[in-house]
Write an enzyme that holds these catalytic residues in place. Sequence first.
Site, PDB file in Angstrom:
ATOM      1  N   GLU A 132     -10.234  -2.968   4.551  1.00 27.00           N
ATOM      2  CA  GLU A 132      -9.494  -1.810   5.017  1.00 27.00           C
ATOM      3  C   GLU A 132      -9.414  -0.756   4.103  1.00 27.00           C
ATOM      4  OE1 GLU A 132      -6.022  -5.715   5.341  1.00 27.00           O
ATOM      5  OE2 GLU A 132      -6.991  -5.660   3.329  1.00 27.00           O
ATOM      6  N   ASP A 178       1.027  -1.355   0.049  1.00 25.07           N
ATOM      7  CA  ASP A 178       0.130  -0.069  -0.042  1.00 25.07           C
ATOM      8  C   ASP A 178       0.734   1.118   0.113  1.00 25.07           C
ATOM      9  OD1 ASP A 178      -1.347  -2.058   0.419  1.00 25.07           O
ATOM     10  OD2 ASP A 178      -1.890  -1.785   3.177  1.00 25.07           O
TER      11      ASP A 178
HETATM   12  C1  FRU Z   1      -3.752  -3.215   2.765  1.00 23.68           C
HETATM   13  C2  FRU Z   1      -2.566  -3.856   4.194  1.00 23.68           C
HETATM   14  C3  FRU Z   1      -3.088  -2.831   5.378  1.00 23.68           C
HETATM   15  C4  FRU Z   1      -2.441  -3.506   6.319  1.00 23.68           C
HETATM   16  C5  FRU Z   1      -1.181  -3.864   5.348  1.00 23.68           C
HETATM   17  C6  FRU Z   1      -0.415  -4.065   5.581  1.00 23.68           C
HETATM   18  O1  FRU Z   1      -2.420  -4.260   1.689  1.00 23.68           O
HETATM   19  O2  FRU Z   1      -3.899  -5.819   4.521  1.00 23.68           O
HETATM   20  O3  FRU Z   1      -4.149  -3.468   5.997  1.00 23.68           O
HETATM   21  O4  FRU Z   1      -1.834  -2.065   6.910  1.00 23.68           O
HETATM   22  O5  FRU Z   1      -1.572  -3.857   4.069  1.00 23.68           O
HETATM   23  O6  FRU Z   1       1.291  -4.043   4.300  1.00 23.68           O
END
Ligand code: FRU
Length: 427
Positions: A208, A35
């Site tokens: 998320e 992300d």
């Molecule tokens: C989304 C996620 C988020 C988390 C991050 C961890 O892709 O699962 O929810 O903060 O990646 O790398």
Amino acid sequence: MRRLALSLFAVALLAAAERYRPLVHFSPARNWTNDPCGIVSFDGEYHLFYQFNPFGDRWGHMSWGHAVSPDLVRWTELPVAIPEGDVMIFTGSSVVDWKNTSGFCAGVKPCLVAIYTGHQKGRQTQHLAYSNDRGRTWTKYAGNPVLDENMADFRDPKVFWHAASGRWVMVVALPKEHAVRFYGSADLKRWTRLREFGPAGATGGVWECPDLYQLPVEGGGAKWVLKIGLNPGHVAGGSGEQYFIGEFDGERFRNDNPASRTLWLDYGRDCYCALKYDGGPMIAWMNNWQYAGSLPTAPWRGQMTLPRELALKRFPEGLRLMQRPVDAVRARRGEKLLRPGGDAFDMTAEVRAGSAAEFGWKLMGGAVVGYDVRAGRIYLERPNGAFSEKFGGRAEAPAALENGVLRLRLVADRLSVEVFAQDGKVA
Ligand code: FRU
């Protein structure tokens, strides 16, 4: 001699690998990324932070990698901004603390404050870090965590200044409940619980990476967009993004549409954790959790989408999000970077279907961007990668012809393609 041969071999391997290096999409020089997080513009620079493993090309040791850009296309990678410590540094956001509400700003200049999820096995809490040197160095707040609800899944805080109520608002995901929760704060340190939204729309996987912002509506007025990542359960399989349109009064989000209506942000398989710069474009991880870990690029793994400008437009069926790549992408046309016939190009097309049942473009690597006239659907079809059987196949979206015409913008960048139809109504 043997050493020379070996190093020539290494150089050749490296050159072969770099053949796939995206030219106008951000990718880290090496290692794993997922992300984007903490994206913020300040003092003439766009900051892109991203989930990053400083030690390898698989998910792990989650930290915030860092790059800056004057135009969102030419990026300079900087050292890791916030490294993993006693907790992993998960996704979150950053704000410019103009009024020094946090007390973190030294001297006369505003400072940057990052709000992220600290991840430990069985526990996720919200944390702060701050920077007084334009994001070059960061200090984790000694009072962390600032928000602990004793939950295992509670992540990805997006914080913004809500002018009407004169305070900071956080939207944070309750992944397994298919809900987001709002909090308010005067100083970024003490948070009061407000309302929740959800379940609604698509709930096939966890929720998320929420985002919440107001956008102008073409022709007048403004509406709030609540954007939420879903993993898995996306229309094209695996992870993807949906959005809701409505009102936010500082405490509560009201959906304008029935709770059963799902609006997809992008119908492709590779747009996740899309976050928006305050007053600027949105950028996402151009990947899917179904195969992200086995993408065959090296020495990096993972890249971002193009930054996309957002607006809302009214159609007979309701308001829809319109997306188009930032203008800096078009500016790369004509330069060596993006050119017709190259392995990276930026194409605009207007096609009158006439009596055709189907039309389309064959791209490098055996991918096809096509349009099925009778079904009124645009699709992207790609062969299976040897690395994953989830990669191949067809992703498609409804895209009605307008006066018999399909308008298309297609940006190909060596190993990826982004397609926008009908002026960005469909991505
Ligand atoms: C989304 C996620 C988020 C988390 C991050 C961890 O892709 O699962 O929810 O903060 O990646 O790398």
